[in-house]
Design an enzyme around this catalytic site. Structure first.
Site, PDB file in Angstrom:
ATOM      1  N   GLY A 270       0.708  -1.100  -0.132  1.00  0.00           N
ATOM      2  CA  GLY A 270       0.266   0.044   0.140  1.00  0.00           C
ATOM      3  C   GLY A 270       0.843   1.211   0.087  1.00  0.00           C
ATOM      4  O   GLY A 270       0.793   2.083  -0.676  1.00  0.00           O
TER       5      GLY A 270
ATOM      6  N   SER B  50      -1.307 -13.759  -4.117  1.00  0.00           N
ATOM      7  CA  SER B  50       0.024 -13.941  -3.995  1.00  0.00           C
ATOM      8  C   SER B  50       0.568 -15.278  -4.706  1.00  0.00           C
ATOM      9  O   SER B  50      -0.577 -16.201  -5.002  1.00  0.00           O
ATOM     10  CB  SER B  50       0.006 -14.401  -2.437  1.00  0.00           C
ATOM     11  OG  SER B  50       1.146 -15.383  -2.089  1.00  0.00           O
ATOM     12  N   SER B  51       1.713 -15.533  -5.075  1.00  0.00           N
ATOM     13  CA  SER B  51       2.241 -16.880  -5.552  1.00  0.00           C
ATOM     14  C   SER B  51       1.805 -17.963  -5.152  1.00  0.00           C
ATOM     15  O   SER B  51       1.826 -19.136  -5.679  1.00  0.00           O
ATOM     16  CB  SER B  51       3.625 -16.596  -6.044  1.00  0.00           C
ATOM     17  OG  SER B  51       4.374 -16.606  -5.195  1.00  0.00           O
ATOM     18  N   CYS B  52       1.675 -17.840  -3.738  1.00  0.00           N
ATOM     19  CA  CYS B  52       1.382 -18.986  -2.875  1.00  0.00           C
ATOM     20  C   CYS B  52       0.147 -19.840  -3.030  1.00  0.00           C
ATOM     21  O   CYS B  52      -0.292 -20.807  -2.553  1.00  0.00           O
ATOM     22  CB  CYS B  52       1.709 -18.869  -1.372  1.00  0.00           C
ATOM     23  SG  CYS B  52       0.343 -18.194  -0.671  1.00  0.00           S
TER      24      CYS B  52
ATOM     25  N   TYR C 282      -3.592 -19.303   4.333  1.00  0.00           N
ATOM     26  CA  TYR C 282      -3.499 -18.025   3.755  1.00  0.00           C
ATOM     27  C   TYR C 282      -3.815 -18.174   2.148  1.00  0.00           C
ATOM     28  O   TYR C 282      -4.561 -17.228   1.649  1.00  0.00           O
ATOM     29  CB  TYR C 282      -2.018 -17.282   3.876  1.00  0.00           C
ATOM     30  CG  TYR C 282      -1.810 -16.137   3.127  1.00  0.00           C
ATOM     31  CD1 TYR C 282      -2.059 -14.779   3.713  1.00  0.00           C
ATOM     32  CD2 TYR C 282      -1.043 -16.087   2.016  1.00  0.00           C
ATOM     33  CE1 TYR C 282      -1.690 -13.540   2.880  1.00  0.00           C
ATOM     34  CE2 TYR C 282      -0.651 -14.786   1.144  1.00  0.00           C
ATOM     35  CZ  TYR C 282      -1.099 -13.673   1.817  1.00  0.00           C
ATOM     36  OH  TYR C 282      -0.804 -12.519   1.033  1.00  0.00           O
TER      37      TYR C 282
ATOM     38  N   LYS D  32      -6.808 -16.363   0.017  1.00  0.00           N
ATOM     39  CA  LYS D  32      -6.515 -15.635  -1.222  1.00  0.00           C
ATOM     40  C   LYS D  32      -7.193 -16.366  -2.530  1.00  0.00           C
ATOM     41  O   LYS D  32      -7.716 -15.490  -3.300  1.00  0.00           O
ATOM     42  CB  LYS D  32      -4.912 -15.620  -1.582  1.00  0.00           C
ATOM     43  CG  LYS D  32      -4.346 -14.349  -0.527  1.00  0.00           C
ATOM     44  CD  LYS D  32      -4.815 -13.080  -0.907  1.00  0.00           C
ATOM     45  CE  LYS D  32      -3.988 -12.314   0.111  1.00  0.00           C
ATOM     46  NZ  LYS D  32      -4.397 -10.764   0.033  1.00  0.00           N
TER      47      LYS D  32
ATOM     48  N   HIS E 235       9.142 -11.976   6.403  1.00  0.00           N
ATOM     49  CA  HIS E 235       9.638 -13.048   5.105  1.00  0.00           C
ATOM     50  C   HIS E 235      11.321 -13.030   5.265  1.00  0.00           C
ATOM     51  O   HIS E 235      11.959 -12.328   5.901  1.00  0.00           O
ATOM     52  CB  HIS E 235       9.086 -12.364   3.825  1.00  0.00           C
ATOM     53  CG  HIS E 235       7.709 -12.771   3.639  1.00  0.00           C
ATOM     54  ND1 HIS E 235       6.639 -11.666   4.007  1.00  0.00           N
ATOM     55  CD2 HIS E 235       7.088 -13.849   3.372  1.00  0.00           C
ATOM     56  CE1 HIS E 235       5.350 -12.391   3.572  1.00  0.00           C
ATOM     57  NE2 HIS E 235       5.720 -13.656   3.272  1.00  0.00           N
TER      58      HIS E 235
ATOM     59  N   ARG F 118      19.223  -9.537  10.312  1.00  0.00           N
ATOM     60  CA  ARG F 118      20.329 -10.419  10.886  1.00  0.00           C
ATOM     61  C   ARG F 118      21.721 -10.004  10.779  1.00  0.00           C
ATOM     62  O   ARG F 118      22.326  -9.964  11.587  1.00  0.00           O
ATOM     63  CB  ARG F 118      19.811 -12.018  10.536  1.00  0.00           C
ATOM     64  CG  ARG F 118      20.755 -13.013  11.162  1.00  0.00           C
ATOM     65  CD  ARG F 118      19.979 -14.277  10.953  1.00  0.00           C
ATOM     66  NE  ARG F 118      18.987 -14.419  11.379  1.00  0.00           N
ATOM     67  CZ  ARG F 118      18.003 -15.327  10.629  1.00  0.00           C
ATOM     68  NH1 ARG F 118      18.314 -15.706   9.367  1.00  0.00           N
ATOM     69  NH2 ARG F 118      16.831 -15.393  11.095  1.00  0.00           N
TER      70      ARG F 118
ATOM     71  N   ARG G 293      13.653 -18.834  -4.558  1.00  0.00           N
ATOM     72  CA  ARG G 293      12.591 -17.842  -4.621  1.00  0.00           C
ATOM     73  C   ARG G 293      12.632 -16.800  -5.510  1.00  0.00           C
ATOM     74  O   ARG G 293      13.913 -16.401  -5.937  1.00  0.00           O
ATOM     75  CB  ARG G 293      12.230 -17.083  -3.179  1.00  0.00           C
ATOM     76  CG  ARG G 293      11.932 -18.322  -2.016  1.00  0.00           C
ATOM     77  CD  ARG G 293      10.392 -18.409  -2.199  1.00  0.00           C
ATOM     78  NE  ARG G 293      10.069 -19.300  -1.274  1.00  0.00           N
ATOM     79  CZ  ARG G 293      10.010 -20.667  -0.983  1.00  0.00           C
ATOM     80  NH1 ARG G 293      10.957 -21.268  -2.191  1.00  0.00           N
ATOM     81  NH2 ARG G 293       9.654 -21.241   0.097  1.00  0.00           N
TER      82      ARG G 293
HETATM   83  P1  GDP Z   1       7.874 -18.586   1.959  1.00  0.00           P
HETATM   84  O1  GDP Z   1       8.246 -17.807   0.552  1.00  0.00           O
HETATM   85  O2  GDP Z   1       6.369 -18.603   2.107  1.00  0.00           O
HETATM   86  O3  GDP Z   1       8.367 -20.055   1.932  1.00  0.00           O
HETATM   87  O4  GDP Z   1       8.336 -17.381   3.030  1.00  0.00           O
HETATM   88  P2  GDP Z   1       9.465 -17.047   3.691  1.00  0.00           P
HETATM   89  O5  GDP Z   1       9.972 -15.655   2.945  1.00  0.00           O
HETATM   90  O6  GDP Z   1       9.518 -16.749   5.093  1.00  0.00           O
HETATM   91  O7  GDP Z   1      10.832 -17.892   3.562  1.00  0.00           O
HETATM   92  C1  GDP Z   1      11.534 -18.125   2.235  1.00  0.00           C
HETATM   93  C2  GDP Z   1      12.481 -19.387   2.470  1.00  0.00           C
HETATM   94  O8  GDP Z   1      13.572 -18.529   3.142  1.00  0.00           O
HETATM   95  C3  GDP Z   1      12.347 -20.551   3.227  1.00  0.00           C
HETATM   96  O9  GDP Z   1      12.823 -21.665   2.549  1.00  0.00           O
HETATM   97  C4  GDP Z   1      12.669 -20.310   4.758  1.00  0.00           C
HETATM   98  O10 GDP Z   1      13.109 -21.489   5.359  1.00  0.00           O
HETATM   99  C5  GDP Z   1      14.152 -19.494   4.197  1.00  0.00           C
HETATM  100  N1  GDP Z   1      14.583 -18.607   5.204  1.00  0.00           N
HETATM  101  C6  GDP Z   1      16.019 -18.691   5.648  1.00  0.00           C
HETATM  102  N2  GDP Z   1      16.143 -17.951   6.748  1.00  0.00           N
HETATM  103  C7  GDP Z   1      14.936 -17.273   7.230  1.00  0.00           C
HETATM  104  C8  GDP Z   1      14.527 -16.241   8.097  1.00  0.00           C
HETATM  105  O11 GDP Z   1      15.383 -15.644   8.668  1.00  0.00           O
HETATM  106  N3  GDP Z   1      13.498 -15.986   7.914  1.00  0.00           N
HETATM  107  C9  GDP Z   1      12.174 -16.568   6.955  1.00  0.00           C
HETATM  108  N4  GDP Z   1      11.256 -16.002   7.172  1.00  0.00           N
HETATM  109  N5  GDP Z   1      12.690 -17.293   6.189  1.00  0.00           N
HETATM  110  C10 GDP Z   1      13.968 -17.708   6.302  1.00  0.00           C
END
Ligand code: GDP
Length: 323
Positions: A31, A122-124, A151, A155, A194, A202, A224
């Site tokens: 948004g 969303s692509s999910c 989720y 959607k 995400h 981190r 991804r």
């Molecule tokens: P997804 O695309 O729905 O799976 O959502 P995420 O963006 O949360 O995660 C994407 C991928 O990144 C997954 O394989 C996670 O295990 C990996 N990943 C690695 N480190 C992290 C982290 O610190 N946070 C999240 N959210 N995902 C992580």
């Protein structure tokens, strides 16, 4: 309810820049990008109440708001969103909040005869084992990734509602399916965000604290695709003005990378030089979900922001926003 006939496809129908446009979810990641773009494009009557002002889960409040403000166009970018862990551990919140938000906004828009509406999915929503790159036709052809099924089902319900309104009432409402998004204003929560904002936070923290190592989640092997929200915002405007079809349309880059490669890229932007370890007790999620973007590129849109530039831009925002 008035019945309005859909305008023919392939017709460019500019939105009236002075008419009220409701950006639902205006303070969120998507948004806020839409707000920046639409403001720059000369939209002078944007509407974007904060959630404290209008809780979209509150049906009477949503109906009252629509009756009072009479938006001409609506972009439904409001949603409860989160990363793999948030989705996996709080599925009841994800399905309930998203269904409530969508049904209320879509019903109120219909009641008030809103002509132009874009629903963001969303692509999910696509099956876990869809062929790659994922084409729009893959919708509802197989079972979903379990970590974000709640989720995704919400959607999918939204898409079905938009399509049903098109069929029953002839309104030219549309749906877009963005890939994984990132950009300024993202949620950087250590557990619930995400992957991209999680990594920024981190690595930044590790650099500041001179930590010798960081531990990321999963194996790092899933792939991804990432799209900057400024690119998505341009796509949304183009679609609202030039796309009119029953089919959702994918919005992505069409290119993906492994989480390990992403992690290296974020570490380099942030300037973290320590060790990177992987905690395989954390979920990987779906292995791959790169989108086929041929339909939207045929309309003249292409992503403009390179991933490394977009990460740098997002990191600059994070540094300016963090205490
Ligand atoms: P997804 O695309 O729905 O799976 O959502 P995420 O963006 O949360 O995660 C994407 C991928 O990144 C997954 O394989 C996670 O295990 C990996 N990943 C690695 N480190 C992290 C982290 O610190 N946070 C999240 N959210 N995902 C992580």
């Amino acid at each position: 309810m008035s019945v309005v006939h859909a305008v023919p496809t392939d017709t460019y129908r500019p939105l009236d820049r002075s008419a009220p446009v409701f950006v639902a979810g205006r303070n969120g990641l998507v948004g806020s990008a839409l707000w920046r773009l639409l403001t720059a494009e000369g939209f002078s009557s944007l509407l974007g109440p904060a959630s404290a002002e209008l809780d979209l889960r509150d049906r009477p409040a949503v109906f009252e708001w629509f009756a009072r403000h009479q938006p001409h166009a609506v972009i439904l970018a409001a949603a409860r969103v989160g990363g793999i862990k948030a989705n996996d551990t709080r599925p009841a919140d994800f399905i309930s909040d998203n269904l409530l938000i969508q049904v209320n906004v879509l019903d109120a828009a219909l009641r008030n005869g809103v002509q132009r509406l874009l629903f963001l999915g969303s692509s999910c929503i696509y099956p876990k084992h869809a062929g790659m790159p994922i084409r729009e036709e893959a919708l509802l052809t197989g079972t979903l990734e379990p970590t974000n099924e709640a989720y995704a089902i919400a959607k999918i319900a939204g898409i079905t509602q938009v399509r049903s309104v098109r069929r029953q009432h002839g309104l030219p409402w549309i749906c877009a399916m963005p890939t994984n998004l990132y950009g300024p204003g993202d949620n950087f929560h250590p557990e619930h965000s995400h992957v991209l904002p999680s990594l920024i936070r981190r690595f930044h923290q590790a650099r500041m604290e001179r930590a010798p190592k960081v531990v990321n989640w999963g194996s790092g092997t899933p792939r991804r695709e990432f799209l900057h929200t400024d690119d998505l915002a341009r796509a949304c405007l183009l679609l609202l003005e030039g796309y009119d079809s029953d089919s959702p349309i994918n919005v992505g880059t069409g290119e993906d990378l492994t989480i390990r490669e992403l992690s290296d890229m974020v570490a380099s932007v942030v300037g973290y030089e320590g060790a990177i370890e992987w905690d395989t007790s954390q979920p990987d999620g779906t292995y791959r979900k790169v989108l086929d973007i041929s339909r939207i590129t045929a309309l003249g849109w292409t992503p403009a922001i390179r991933l490394s530039d977009g990460i740098a831009d997002t990191y600059a925002w994070y540094e300016s926003a963090s205490p």
